[in-house]
Motif scaffolding. Structure first.
Motif, PDB file in Angstrom:
ATOM      1  N   UNK A  73       0.812  -1.228   0.000  1.00 19.41           N
ATOM      2  CA  UNK A  73       0.000   0.000   0.000  1.00 19.41           C
ATOM      3  C   UNK A  73       0.841   1.271   0.000  1.00 19.41           C
ATOM      4  N   UNK A  74       2.165   1.149   0.164  1.00 24.08           N
ATOM      5  CA  UNK A  74       3.045   2.325   0.095  1.00 24.08           C
ATOM      6  C   UNK A  74       3.554   2.809   1.432  1.00 24.08           C
ATOM      7  N   UNK A  75       3.317   2.068   2.507  1.00 20.72           N
ATOM      8  CA  UNK A  75       3.704   2.526   3.855  1.00 20.72           C
ATOM      9  C   UNK A  75       5.217   2.705   3.986  1.00 20.72           C
ATOM     10  N   UNK A  76       5.971   1.668   3.656  1.00 19.41           N
ATOM     11  CA  UNK A  76       7.425   1.731   3.809  1.00 19.41           C
ATOM     12  C   UNK A  76       8.039   2.738   2.842  1.00 19.41           C
ATOM     13  N   UNK A  77       7.478   2.832   1.642  1.00 14.87           N
ATOM     14  CA  UNK A  77       7.965   3.808   0.662  1.00 14.87           C
ATOM     15  C   UNK A  77       7.771   5.229   1.173  1.00 14.87           C
ATOM     16  N   UNK A  78       6.617   5.484   1.803  1.00 10.51           N
ATOM     17  CA  UNK A  78       6.361   6.809   2.359  1.00 10.51           C
ATOM     18  C   UNK A  78       7.342   7.131   3.482  1.00 10.51           C
ATOM     19  N   UNK A  79       7.640   6.154   4.344  1.00 12.84           N
ATOM     20  CA  UNK A  79       8.626   6.383   5.407  1.00 12.84           C
ATOM     21  C   UNK A  79       9.981   6.752   4.825  1.00 12.84           C
ATOM     22  N   UNK A  80      10.384   6.073   3.763  1.00  8.98           N
ATOM     23  CA  UNK A  80      11.674   6.380   3.127  1.00  8.98           C
ATOM     24  C   UNK A  80      11.682   7.798   2.566  1.00  8.98           C
ATOM     25  N   UNK A  81      10.543   8.241   2.048  1.00  9.89           N
ATOM     26  CA  UNK A  81      10.464   9.612   1.528  1.00  9.89           C
ATOM     27  C   UNK A  81      10.605  10.630   2.654  1.00  9.89           C
TER      28      UNK A  81
END
Length: 257
Positions: A73-81
């Motif tokens: 759903x994009x959770x980890x990607x958002x944290x990296x951003x």
């Protein structure tokens, strides 16, 4: 009346896309891949993944915010951003101070002992050598990795994944952070370690920081976070009090009759 709270993170219309090489070709793809290697042909098919789609929110000093959603759903990607490790394709991320992504800033090395990794991990998290010396015993005790032997003197590669995760959290939790980003770190360890971790997160919030927590454990989110953001297929589905968001998420994911 204007909001007097201090924002620590502002995510403004963020989209994140990245490319994945080597799209699947279905049955026989392993044979096809071997053929390409032998013939030195380039891997065909570059797929673009739109992981985060127009997400916006503000986080404030003293908040503990849960991030929930289905796999992918994009959770980890958002944290990296937020941590500055994944640049947005569109939109902007503003942060106050230096965000720390647990498990990245405190990257540990398998061939070095736990003791040496505490020192290097502490330095990576911005602590001085004197601070590390002062807090070393507390870090090791908090992690609990020495409860069944002198594991801190052994190479990290001899640790279980749970032991490594607990040591990473213990190093990160040894100092205050403007923004601390935790991705699934509390899913390992026994109930006692999880309780200590949740108590430490509450202390970090009181010491002025903001904590983001990604976890598949809804119970951990409910016990640790007062606010929750629900991402689904890269979009922001809901943002509000944890109780309300978790109830809506459980309804969404429950088997339909």
């Amino acid at each position: 009346m204007a909001d007097s709270r201090v924002p620590t993170v502002v995510v403004d219309g963020v989209h994140i896309t990245y490319k994945v090489n080597g799209a699947r070709t279905g049955k026989g793809s392993a044979t096809s891949a071997l053929s390409r290697i032998v013939s030195r042909r380039s891997t065909p098919g570059i797929r673009e993944v739109h992981a985060v789609k127009g997400v916006s929110f503000a986080a404030y000093k003293g908040e503990a915010i849960g991030l929930i959603g289905s796999n992918g759903s994009g959770k980890s990607t958002l944290l990296k951003a937020i941590a500055g490790l994944q640049p947005p394709s569109k939109g902007r991320v503003f942060t106050h101070g230096q965000p720390s992504l647990l498990g990245v800033n405190a990257a540990l090395m398998g061939d070095l002992t736990g003791e040496r990794n505490v020192i290097l991990g502490g330095l990576a998290m911005g602590m001085t050598r004197e601070q590390i010396r002062d807090r070393y015993d507390d870090i090791v005790e908090f992690s609990g990795i020495n409860e069944k032997g002198d594991f801190i003197t052994l190479p990290m590669r001899t640790y279980s994944s749970g032991m490594g995760a607990r040591l990473r959290f213990s190093i990160a939790a040894a100092k205050s952070h403007d923004v601390l980003l935790i991705d699934e770190a509390l899913s390992t360890g026994d109930a006692r370690f999880q309780r200590r971790s949740q108590d430490r997160i509450n202390e970090l919030r009181e010491e002025a920081g903001t904590v983001f927590l990604v976890s598949h454990s809804i119970g951990t989110i409910s016990e640790t976070c007062d606010r929750t953001i629900w991402l689904e297929a890269g979009t922001l589905r809901m943002d509000g009090p944890t109780k309300d968001v978790v109830a809506a998420y459980n309804e969404f994911t429950s088997p339909k009759k």
